[in-house]
Scaffold this active site. Sequence first.
Site, PDB file in Angstrom:
ATOM      1  NE  ARG A 168      -2.639   1.782   3.646  1.00 17.43           N
ATOM      2  CZ  ARG A 168      -3.486   1.564   4.863  1.00 17.43           C
ATOM      3  NH1 ARG A 168      -5.171   1.631   3.848  1.00 17.43           N
ATOM      4  NH2 ARG A 168      -3.899   1.512   5.446  1.00 17.43           N
ATOM      5  CG  HIS A 207      -6.429   7.445  -3.387  1.00 19.19           C
ATOM      6  ND1 HIS A 207      -5.169   7.350  -1.935  1.00 19.19           N
ATOM      7  CD2 HIS A 207      -6.419   9.130  -3.431  1.00 19.19           C
ATOM      8  CE1 HIS A 207      -5.791   8.271  -2.041  1.00 19.19           C
ATOM      9  NE2 HIS A 207      -6.456   9.490  -2.462  1.00 19.19           N
ATOM     10  CE1 TYR A 261      -6.542   8.548 -17.473  1.00 20.16           C
ATOM     11  CE2 TYR A 261      -7.352  11.007 -16.992  1.00 20.16           C
ATOM     12  CZ  TYR A 261      -7.548   9.084 -17.170  1.00 20.16           C
ATOM     13  OH  TYR A 261      -9.014   9.200 -16.972  1.00 20.16           O
ATOM     14  CD  GLU A 285     -10.309   7.274 -19.027  1.00 23.51           C
ATOM     15  OE1 GLU A 285     -10.637   8.633 -18.411  1.00 23.51           O
ATOM     16  OE2 GLU A 285     -10.226   6.285 -17.712  1.00 23.51           O
ATOM     17  CE1 TYR A 340      -9.426   7.120 -12.644  1.00 23.78           C
ATOM     18  CE2 TYR A 340     -10.340   7.537 -14.226  1.00 23.78           C
ATOM     19  CZ  TYR A 340      -9.711   8.106 -13.181  1.00 23.78           C
ATOM     20  OH  TYR A 340      -9.580   9.246 -13.097  1.00 23.78           O
TER      21      TYR A 340
END
Length: 503
Positions: free
Chosen positions: A87, A91, A167, A404, A448
């Site tokens: 970790r 997030h 990004y 995106e 993501y």
Amino acid sequence: VALAGRSHEDFLQCLSLSSDNTLSISTLVYAPSTPSYSSVLEFTIQNLRFNTSSTPKPLVIVTPTKVTEAQATVSCSRKHNMRIRIRSGGHDYEGLSYVAPLPFVVLDLINLRTITIDVGSNTAWVQSGATLGELYYQISQKSRTLAFPAGVCPTVGVGGHFSGGGYGLLFRKYGLAADNIIDALIIDAKGNVRDRASMGEDHFWAIRGGGGNTFGVVIAWKLRLVQVPPTVTLFSVPRTVEQNATNLIYRWQFVGKKLPQDLMLQVILSKSNTTGLASFNALFLGGVDRLLPLMQERFPELGLVKEDCREMSWIEAQVTFATSFASNVSLNVLINRNSSFRGNFKGKSDYVMTPITEKALEGIWENFRQLESVNMVMTPYGGKMSEISPYSIPFPHRAGVLYEIGYAVAWIEGTSNASQRYIGLTRKLYNYMTPYVSKNPRAAYVNYRDLDIGMNNEDYTSYRQARVWGIKYFGNNFDRLVHVKTKVDPTNFFRNEQSVPAV
Ligand code: FDA
């Protein structure tokens, strides 16, 4: 339970034996019986869905202050068959940095966060436990015209973020964070420390975007810093559906990618009371005098006026974006680890290759209706992102992409019923988008993280099974990642639900 207890004891004993006595490792180790265990565990958890009484908890959290202590953690975990979760900023959308099948240990790099900036060579070394905000802050203390192209949220950790790409506002000008990494220090699966030269180019390629917790523990990254002008300009122009938002989004699809690379014009779709809202947020690397005529020429429909724009330094712009365009916020917000968004949420991502019709865009607002809180962040491509080869690093989404989409659906109620309901609605929105986004495969962004797109088994995972999710994140780079993984970690020691497997 008995077995878990034994491996835990053996693991702790192994750690204390490997301690070099200059600092007692016992002060860096937290077991559930340690009074501060919960606060250490919870400190960087962002997604509260993974902080419930039924969430599996680590048998031990280790927070090394030295590289040798992190090495000992890797070696002892391996020796005593403990799963390891690395970790940095915590997030991960699916909580993979602190949740795993038992028994497992969390190697939390929060104490390894030194940042060294060298303005002479325009480079920096940053340890993985540092946050983006800390990195930006330290750069700004040395120069007004140096920057680094990475994400917007200041509490995101560089350890996970750079491992998946990364990004933010400068990506049309300079590419991803991972495109600007020039060296790294890692601990490999055997517990050895390696740099770029000693790990070799294949391994170095894989750690820059091939996903975290897979190719070793990244201890530090060496970055190439980039130039920004002393004054930049930003604006945030909100338009509701009643103010023609849908048509503006439609038009923006033909504009965003073609703008000069000094201008990043993002659109964030959200819900405001009962209506849909599109916020047109921009960072321009230059003054307002150049920006206004450019916007007038390329996107007059937005009706941008001087009063919408604010000139400031790059670092002030980072703060302003991070605080949703608040005014006069101190730079200290960048180094405040408590400043982050925390909540129950589900995230997903998509890549749009051709403009979506206005009618189809209207259907998005319909899907927002039942949601409590939702953001769809549309990030335009073009500029540098279209110039970099899709094979240069594992992140493959380059020239053909128009923009995106990052989806984030959040809710307040912490029950599993609420989670089920909102995750269901997120999937419904994602299904609605199917005809309008990339296909075969439907591409996704590894940072993501979305376990809906496919998962590994707990132990052995075949190439064929991992390929289902692997090509969505990595395209044709997936095979090379498997090849590197098989070479550098043949027993699949570093693994999680979406780590590239050794075969
Ligand atoms: P965390 O510590 O949870 O790690 C994420 C993954 O990497 C885990 O699998 C973990 O095991 C592994 N890992 C962590 N440290 C490692 C290390 N040192 N070595 C090897 N593996 C390691 N993204 C983006 O591109 N642009 C953006 O603007 C944002 N904004 C944003 C805002 C918010 C509120 C959230 C919650 C997330 C984002 N993200 C983002 C996504 C972000 O880039 C992604 O979640 C990163 O993986 C987070 O890295 P952390 O170190 O914080 O996470």
